[in-house]
Structures are given as structure tokens and as C-alpha cells.
Scaffold this motif. Structure first.
Motif, PDB file in Angstrom:
ATOM      1  N   MET A 258      42.646  26.216  78.023  1.00  0.00           N
ATOM      2  CA  MET A 258      43.782  25.354  77.724  1.00  0.00           C
ATOM      3  C   MET A 258      44.916  25.584  78.715  1.00  0.00           C
ATOM      4  SD  MET A 258      46.157  25.252  74.287  1.00  0.00           S
ATOM      5  CE  MET A 258      45.168  24.087  73.349  1.00  0.00           C
ATOM      6  N   HIS A 259      45.237  26.840  78.969  1.00  0.00           N
ATOM      7  CA  HIS A 259      46.343  27.148  79.874  1.00  0.00           C
ATOM      8  C   HIS A 259      45.992  26.821  81.319  1.00  0.00           C
ATOM      9  CE1 HIS A 259      48.166  29.163  76.433  1.00  0.00           C
ATOM     10  NE2 HIS A 259      49.294  29.189  77.125  1.00  0.00           N
ATOM     11  N   ALA A 260      44.736  27.002  81.708  1.00  0.00           N
ATOM     12  CA  ALA A 260      44.334  26.687  83.081  1.00  0.00           C
ATOM     13  C   ALA A 260      44.269  25.180  83.308  1.00  0.00           C
ATOM     14  CB  ALA A 260      42.979  27.316  83.387  1.00  0.00           C
ATOM     15  N   THR A 261      44.137  24.424  82.223  1.00  0.00           N
ATOM     16  CA  THR A 261      44.076  22.961  82.326  1.00  0.00           C
ATOM     17  C   THR A 261      45.472  22.366  82.450  1.00  0.00           C
ATOM     18  OG1 THR A 261      42.000  22.858  81.069  1.00  0.00           O
ATOM     19  CG2 THR A 261      43.356  20.854  81.129  1.00  0.00           C
ATOM     20  N   GLY A 262      46.440  22.897  81.688  1.00  0.00           N
ATOM     21  CA  GLY A 262      47.795  22.328  81.726  1.00  0.00           C
ATOM     22  C   GLY A 262      47.861  21.035  80.933  1.00  0.00           C
ATOM     23  N   SER A 263      48.829  20.166  81.269  1.00  0.00           N
ATOM     24  CA  SER A 263      49.888  20.341  82.258  1.00  0.00           C
ATOM     25  C   SER A 263      50.984  21.271  81.732  1.00  0.00           C
ATOM     26  CB  SER A 263      50.524  18.988  82.583  1.00  0.00           C
ATOM     27  OG  SER A 263      51.215  18.488  81.444  1.00  0.00           O
ATOM     28  N   ALA A 264      51.921  21.626  82.608  1.00  0.00           N
ATOM     29  CA  ALA A 264      53.029  22.482  82.189  1.00  0.00           C
ATOM     30  C   ALA A 264      53.841  21.820  81.086  1.00  0.00           C
ATOM     31  CB  ALA A 264      53.920  22.781  83.397  1.00  0.00           C
ATOM     32  N   ALA A 265      54.044  20.497  81.195  1.00  0.00           N
ATOM     33  CA  ALA A 265      54.840  19.780  80.187  1.00  0.00           C
ATOM     34  C   ALA A 265      54.126  19.793  78.835  1.00  0.00           C
ATOM     35  CB  ALA A 265      55.102  18.355  80.643  1.00  0.00           C
ATOM     36  N   HIS A 266      52.815  19.612  78.846  1.00  0.00           N
ATOM     37  CA  HIS A 266      52.047  19.620  77.598  1.00  0.00           C
ATOM     38  C   HIS A 266      52.090  21.005  76.948  1.00  0.00           C
ATOM     39  CE1 HIS A 266      48.888  18.526  74.768  1.00  0.00           C
ATOM     40  NE2 HIS A 266      48.272  19.658  75.084  1.00  0.00           N
ATOM     41  N   LEU A 267      51.885  22.038  77.741  1.00  0.00           N
ATOM     42  CA  LEU A 267      51.894  23.397  77.198  1.00  0.00           C
ATOM     43  C   LEU A 267      53.268  23.754  76.641  1.00  0.00           C
ATOM     44  CD1 LEU A 267      49.794  25.232  79.933  1.00  0.00           C
ATOM     45  CD2 LEU A 267      49.054  24.605  77.626  1.00  0.00           C
ATOM     46  N   GLU A 268      54.313  23.295  77.315  1.00  0.00           N
ATOM     47  CA  GLU A 268      55.660  23.566  76.813  1.00  0.00           C
ATOM     48  C   GLU A 268      55.879  22.869  75.475  1.00  0.00           C
ATOM     49  OE1 GLU A 268      59.374  25.060  76.267  1.00  0.00           O
ATOM     50  OE2 GLU A 268      57.790  25.709  77.657  1.00  0.00           O
ATOM     51  N   GLY A 269      55.368  21.657  75.339  1.00  0.00           N
ATOM     52  CA  GLY A 269      55.469  20.949  74.064  1.00  0.00           C
ATOM     53  C   GLY A 269      54.753  21.681  72.950  1.00  0.00           C
ATOM     54  N   LEU A 270      53.586  22.256  73.250  1.00  0.00           N
ATOM     55  CA  LEU A 270      52.851  23.031  72.257  1.00  0.00           C
ATOM     56  C   LEU A 270      53.614  24.307  71.882  1.00  0.00           C
ATOM     57  CD1 LEU A 270      49.163  22.767  73.564  1.00  0.00           C
ATOM     58  CD2 LEU A 270      50.221  21.475  71.704  1.00  0.00           C
ATOM     59  N   ARG A 271      54.242  24.945  72.871  1.00  0.00           N
ATOM     60  CA  ARG A 271      55.009  26.164  72.592  1.00  0.00           C
ATOM     61  C   ARG A 271      56.182  25.875  71.652  1.00  0.00           C
ATOM     62  NH1 ARG A 271      54.640  26.743  78.359  1.00  0.00           N
ATOM     63  NH2 ARG A 271      52.872  28.102  78.884  1.00  0.00           N
ATOM     64  N   VAL A 272      56.857  24.769  71.904  1.00  0.00           N
ATOM     65  CA  VAL A 272      57.986  24.393  71.048  1.00  0.00           C
ATOM     66  C   VAL A 272      57.502  24.140  69.627  1.00  0.00           C
ATOM     67  CG1 VAL A 272      59.713  22.600  70.608  1.00  0.00           C
ATOM     68  CG2 VAL A 272      59.388  23.481  72.937  1.00  0.00           C
ATOM     69  N   LEU A 273      56.397  23.412  69.499  1.00  0.00           N
ATOM     70  CA  LEU A 273      55.849  23.123  68.171  1.00  0.00           C
ATOM     71  C   LEU A 273      55.439  24.414  67.471  1.00  0.00           C
ATOM     72  CD1 LEU A 273      54.957  20.951  66.129  1.00  0.00           C
ATOM     73  CD2 LEU A 273      52.739  20.889  67.306  1.00  0.00           C
ATOM     74  N   ALA A 274      54.826  25.335  68.212  1.00  0.00           N
ATOM     75  CA  ALA A 274      54.421  26.614  67.624  1.00  0.00           C
ATOM     76  C   ALA A 274      55.636  27.393  67.115  1.00  0.00           C
ATOM     77  CB  ALA A 274      53.653  27.435  68.654  1.00  0.00           C
ATOM     78  N   GLN A 275      56.700  27.411  67.907  1.00  0.00           N
ATOM     79  CA  GLN A 275      57.918  28.112  67.489  1.00  0.00           C
ATOM     80  C   GLN A 275      58.500  27.513  66.219  1.00  0.00           C
ATOM     81  OE1 GLN A 275      60.415  27.895  70.948  1.00  0.00           O
ATOM     82  NE2 GLN A 275      59.327  29.518  72.051  1.00  0.00           N
ATOM     83  N   GLN A 276      58.464  26.205  66.115  1.00  0.00           N
ATOM     84  CA  GLN A 276      58.974  25.529  64.922  1.00  0.00           C
ATOM     85  C   GLN A 276      58.190  25.922  63.673  1.00  0.00           C
ATOM     86  OE1 GLN A 276      58.648  21.425  66.084  1.00  0.00           O
ATOM     87  NE2 GLN A 276      60.583  21.418  67.232  1.00  0.00           N
ATOM     88  N   GLN A 277      56.937  26.335  63.879  1.00  0.00           N
ATOM     89  CA  GLN A 277      56.087  26.714  62.755  1.00  0.00           C
ATOM     90  C   GLN A 277      55.963  28.231  62.606  1.00  0.00           C
ATOM     91  OE1 GLN A 277      52.335  24.615  63.018  1.00  0.00           O
ATOM     92  NE2 GLN A 277      53.321  22.660  63.507  1.00  0.00           N
ATOM     93  N   GLY A 278      56.839  28.976  63.290  1.00  0.00           N
ATOM     94  CA  GLY A 278      56.837  30.422  63.155  1.00  0.00           C
ATOM     95  C   GLY A 278      55.714  31.104  63.897  1.00  0.00           C
ATOM     96  N   MET A 279      55.199  30.457  64.937  1.00  0.00           N
ATOM     97  CA  MET A 279      54.111  31.037  65.731  1.00  0.00           C
ATOM     98  C   MET A 279      54.511  31.032  67.198  1.00  0.00           C
ATOM     99  SD  MET A 279      50.729  29.401  63.847  1.00  0.00           S
ATOM    100  CE  MET A 279      51.342  27.711  63.751  1.00  0.00           C
ATOM    101  N   SER A 280      53.651  31.589  68.045  1.00  0.00           N
ATOM    102  CA  SER A 280      53.894  31.564  69.482  1.00  0.00           C
ATOM    103  C   SER A 280      52.581  31.297  70.214  1.00  0.00           C
ATOM    104  CB  SER A 280      54.508  32.880  69.970  1.00  0.00           C
ATOM    105  OG  SER A 280      53.609  33.953  69.784  1.00  0.00           O
TER     106      SER A 280
END
Length: 559
Positions: A236-258
Motif C-alpha cells: 500500500m505504501h509503495a503504491t501511493g499516492s502521497a495524497a491518498h496515504l495522507e487521507g488515510l492517515r487523517v481518517l485513521a487519526q479521527q478513529q483513534g488509530m495510526s
């Protein structure tokens, strides 16, 4: 002198190619060096090993002569011929070879007559109107330079997806032979996301149990070695894109995860470590790699509104192909046979029309001959396969098609395309397309913007206005699958779908080999979010025949 590494050899070989091009002579020699450099950039094995084992010629595009050059470059950091070429032209002049349409002989004139030695100086000279005033250069060249400088900068270091595919396939096979202990070798990066130009070369591999994960850089290729449990997260991380991964990180943080490179974490625990599980744990439906560009795909996945993307298997027929009746290399019979052998139900011939003198456009007599030939072959084929009679009709400057209605009536379908007068202003070019679309004979609008990747931009049109007209008149929008075109740009596909357009994935094939361009068109359609039920040639033979009959009946009523 110590040997030099692979990236340095790549740079030296590219320089050799560029200086050879500026020297003149056989242009294919310079192209051969350039393609060999591309192949070296994605080597999965150390260059010194290949040289020691005498295996350089296994690399795509490397023959004995180029292998000898590579060996000398690797061992000495130079080559006698390269040193001789370096005395002729400053290194900065080579930058100008990246500008599409700027031929080597013109670059030499710019250097010798105007003293231009870099892209920055070239741009300044064009903006200061100095190129136009120089004999042998002129206004057209100055305009082209200003237009294409942006293309040169945006495409640097990136390859068309079909060429990247060949290099990555070789890299995977080389890695498989050299490291048989590695499993699940999977291409990632730009290519896995279906990008039309690829510059991020990455492979993810599963290591044997007990081996530590690692990142290996080989030239321009990144090899991510992951353990079995975290393979999906690394992919997943090797595929990207950076914008997509950043969106997933934000969503994870909103749900108490990383979200981390080894998986989705909650506190110290990894709650998901493969792609499907990570998306599921975040409350998302699976997001196909082609959609991962940070363009609202996460929001749509949360709402359950992601489309089921078209696949190669969904396509039932091929439309917009050329034969030796115009500028193709094969007969109608050979092209139809090759299409049938590929499992398709119909072949839509669409040779060039009479205005395309440069491409052997068909006269009315030649159309009649081709139709008789198609009828003959259709009688032999039975009900399981059919040749559909089409034409790629030139859109003239005023928007009319270049045959009278009584001739256009004879075709099963018409691809209307622009092949000239690219420099009309935005309003005139848009009106030209609108008139062609409103012609009731037009079935498909061919390569809408006329772009050629890394060669020329599309002509200036109001794309949204054109798409609205296609939807209103029931004209399918072509996704031209030729890897130099890939037009309509995938970034417009969602707008086309929202407006109600049908799409048509066409290879624009001029040979049997080019029939397989269909795959690149599917990749673009997937990247644009296109489902199979919105693709004209995903219809079965019976369905498309009925679709075309309905259009002809409507045409007859209108007449």
C-alpha cells in the motif's frame, strides 16, 4: 580507477545518446542508446554482476555494441567517443533535447547563431522574441518552444506506461531468477496506479521467514522486501499516492488509530496489515490502486459509492482500427482474424476518410470495395463474429464531416476526429467540435483533445461544453488507447460520466500488434472511474448491433 555505479552509468549513457543526436547522422543510434539507458535505470541486479557473467545483452535494448559501451562506462566512468563528443557542445545545451518538437539541427542553430546554452536561456530568448527574428528559425518554432517547455519540465524522467511495463516486467523476471527465495513479486508505484507516465519504479517482494524487511535501491528501482505478515501494508505504501496515504492517515487519526508503513495501529497493536483489512478497519470499501490519487476516492468509499471498474475481460469488441486500405499495415481480413483470435465478438474497421490525404484516406470507390469485402467475410463468419463497417471521418475546419450524408449513411458507425487546424482559438475549436457532434451520423468522438503525451498538448477547447454536447446527442467519448495519446485524459472521465456520456475504449490500431493497446485504454478508464456499463464496446455483439440500429432508425426519422 574504481568502477562507477549503475545510476552514474545511466546518466553517462543518456549523455552519450544526447550528444550522438546532436552530432546528426543515423537518428536510430541515439534512440537505441536512450532506450538502453532506460533499461539500465530499472535493473534489478547489480551491473557488475551482469558484466562479470557476460549477461548485458539480456537487458532489453542492449546488443553487443551497446554492451561494450556500458562496460567501458562502468569500468572507467567514460568512453573515448563520449570524450570526443564533449569537446563539441557544452553540457547545458543537452537540456534543449527534452523540448518536444525541437529537432537536433534546430538546437545547433540556436546554440551557434544565438548562443543559447540552456532551457532558461531558450525560454528567455523566446519570450524576448529573438528566435522569431532569426533566419531559419522563425515564428512557428518560437511558438512551439513556448508551448512545449512546460511539457519538457513535466515529463522529465518519466516513461510512457507501455515502455515502463516492459522494463518492470524485465526487472521482475531478473529478480525472480537472481533471488528465487523472494515470493509474490508485485509492481507498485506509479505503474500500479495506472499513471499514463511512470517515473516511480517500485517492486514489493515477500521475504522468507526469519529475514528482516528491507528497502533495496538499484539505480532508479526501489525493491521493498517485506515479511509475509506485513506485505500488504508495505505494498500500500509503495503504491501511493502521497495524497491518498495522507487521507488515510487523517481518517485513521479521527478513529483513534495510526497508519504506519507496517500496518494500521491502535495503540501498540497492529489491527490490520494487508490492504483489504486496512480499508475495512477504516470503514472503507476496497479502493482500487488506479483510484488512489487523493481525488475524493476516500469520501466515496466511506459512502459506498465507488464504481465497479471496467476490466479487460469486460470488453466484447474492438472499434476504431485501420487497415492497409489507408495507413495501416495489415489487410482487413488479417485484422479481423487477429481480433477474433483474441476472443472479441466484433471488429470495427475505421480507416481514414478522403480528406486525410497524408494517410491514404478512402475514396467512395474504395469504401464500396471495403464494404463488399466485409460482407463477404461476414457471411463466412456466422453469427459469432462480425466486421462492423466504420470510418474515421475528418472534422473539417467548419465542423462538417468530409463525406456527404448519402455516403455516411452506408456506415455502421462513424468516428469523427480532428487531424488538422490545431491552432484555432478556443471558441472556434469548440464550435467546430460541437457541430461535428451534432451531426446525427457521428457515433464516437475520436481523441477529443488531440494531445500526444510528451510531444504536444491538446488543442484549446472547452472540454466540459464538448462533453455536455456528447451526452445530449448520444455520442460516445473515445478513450484512445494508443499509449502516446490516452485521450480523453482520465482526469475528465468522472465529469463525462456525471454528465451522462458513454465512453468507447478504442486502440486506434494500425497493425495487429497494436490491437493489444486496448489494455492501456482500460487502465485509463479504470483510473478515471469508468464502469463497464458505461463503455460502448463492453456491449455484446447483439447489443451493439441493436444500439447502432436504433441510431440509424433515429437518423432515418430525422431525415
Amino acid at each position: 580507477m574504481s568502477t562507477v555505479d549503475t545510476p552514474t552509468v545511466v546518466l553517462l549513457l543518456r549523455e552519450y545518446a544526447q550528444r550522438t543526436a546532436l552530432r546528426g547522422g543515423n537518428p536510430y543510434r541515439a534512440k537505441a542508446y536512450s532506450r538502453a539507458a532506460d533499461s539500465l535505470a530499472t535493473l534489478a541486479l547489480p551491473l557488475d554482476v551482469l558484466i562479470a557473467e557476460g549477461r548485458l545483452t539480456e537487458i532489453p535494448g542492449v546488443g553487443d555494441a551497446i554492451a561494450d559501451i556500458i562496460t567501458k562506462l562502468h569500468r572507467t566512468g567514460s568512453h573515448p567517443s563520449l570524450e570526443k563528443l564533449r569537446k563539441e557542445i557544452p553540457a547545458s545545451v543537452l537540456e534543449m533535447l527534452t523540448v518536444p518538437g525541437l529537432r537536433p539541427e534546430k538546437i545547433l542553430r540556436l546554440y551557434k547563431d544565438l548562443g543559447i546554452t540552456s532551457l532558461a536561456e531558450l525560454e528567455a530568448a523566446a519570450k524576448e522574441d529573438r528566435i522569431r527574428k532569426t533566419k531559419g528559425l522563425g515564428t512557428a518554432l518560437q511558438t512551439k518552444i513556448l508551448q512545449n517547455l512546460a511539457i519538457a519540465r513535466s515529463g522529465q524522467g518519466r516513461l510512457h506506461m507501455h515502455r515502463a511495463a516492459a522494463l518492470l516486467e524485465h526487472a521482475v523476471e531478473s529478480l525472480r531468477r537472481a533471488r528465487p527465495e523472494l515470493k509474490r513479486l508485485t509492481v507498485a508505484g506509479d505503474f500500479r496506479r495506472g499513471c499514463e507516465l511512470v517515473g516511480d519504479y517500485a517492486i514489493v517482494a515477500e521475504a522468507p521467514a526469519g529475514k528482516k524487511p528491507a528497502l533495496v535501491e538499484s539505480g532508479g528501482l526501489r525493491i521493498h522486501v517485506a515479511d509475509r505478515g506485513h506485505f500488504g501494508a508495505v505494498l500500500m505504501h509503495a503504491t501511493g499516492s502521497a495524497a491518498h496515504l495522507e487521507g488515510l492517515r487523517v481518517l485513521a487519526q479521527q478513529q483513534g488509530m495510526s497508519l504506519q508503513p507496517d500496518g494500521l495501529h491502535k495503540g501498540r497493536s497492529v489491527v490490520a496489515a494487508n490492504e483489504e483489512d486496512i480499508y475495512r478497519a477504516l470503514g472503507l470499501s476496497f479502493i482500487e490502486p488506479e483510484l488512489r490519487e487523493g481525488r475524493s476516492e476516500i469520501e466515496r468509499a466511506l459512502e459506498g459509492k465507488l464504481p465497479k471498474l471496467v476490466t479487460d475481460r469486460d470488453l466484447q469488441g474492438i472499434l476504431h482500427c485501420h487497415t492497409d486500405a489507408s495507413d495501416g499495415t495489415e489487410t482487413l481480413e488479417a485484422m479481423a482474424k487477429a481480433t477474433r483470435e483474441r476472443g472479441f465478438e466484433y471488429f470495427g474497421v475505421a480507416d481514414h476518410s478522403k480528406s486525410a490525404h497524408y494517410a491514404g484516406g478512402l475514396s467512395i470507390e474504395q469504401i464500396e470495395e471495403q464494404h463488399h469485402e466485409a460482407d463477404r467475410m461476414n457471411k463466412k463468419s456466422g453469427k459469432d463474429f462480425r466486421i462492423l463497417k466504420g470510418i474515421e471521418s475528418d472534422i473539417l475546419a467548419d465542423g462538417s464531416l468530409d463525406y456527404p450524408d448519402e455516403v455516411l449513411d452506408r456506415f455502421d458507425f462513424v468516428v469523427a476526429s480532428i487531424h488538422g487546424r490545431f491552432k484555432l482559438d478556443r471558441m472556434a475549436q469548440t464550435d467546430r467540435l460541437l457541430r461535428a457532434i451534432s451531426n446525427p451520423h457521428t457515433t464516437i468522438l475520436g481523441h477529443m483533445t488531440g494531445r500526444q503525451l510528451q510531444r504536444r498538448p491538446g488543442y484549446d477547447i472547452d472540454v466540459e461544453k464538448v462533453l455536455r454536447a456528447c451526452a445530449r446527442h448520444g455520442v460516445a467519448v473515445e478513450i484512445n488507447a494508443h499509449p502516446w495519446r490516452l485521450d480523453l485524459d482520465w482526469r475528465w472521465h468522472q465529469a463525462a460520466l456525471d454528465l451522462g456520456c458513454m465512453m468507447s475504449i478504442n486502440p486506434d490500431a494500425h497493425s495487429i500488434r497494436e490491437l493489444d493497446h486496448m489494455h492501456w485504454g482500460v487502465e485509463m478508464a479504470r483510473k478515471g472511474g469508468v464502469p463497464a456499463d458505461r463503455v460502448l464496446n463492453a456491449m455484446s455483439l447483439a447489443q451493439i448491433q441493436e444500439h447502432l440500429r436504433r441510431r440509424r432508425r433515429a437518423l432515418a426519422r430525422a431525415a
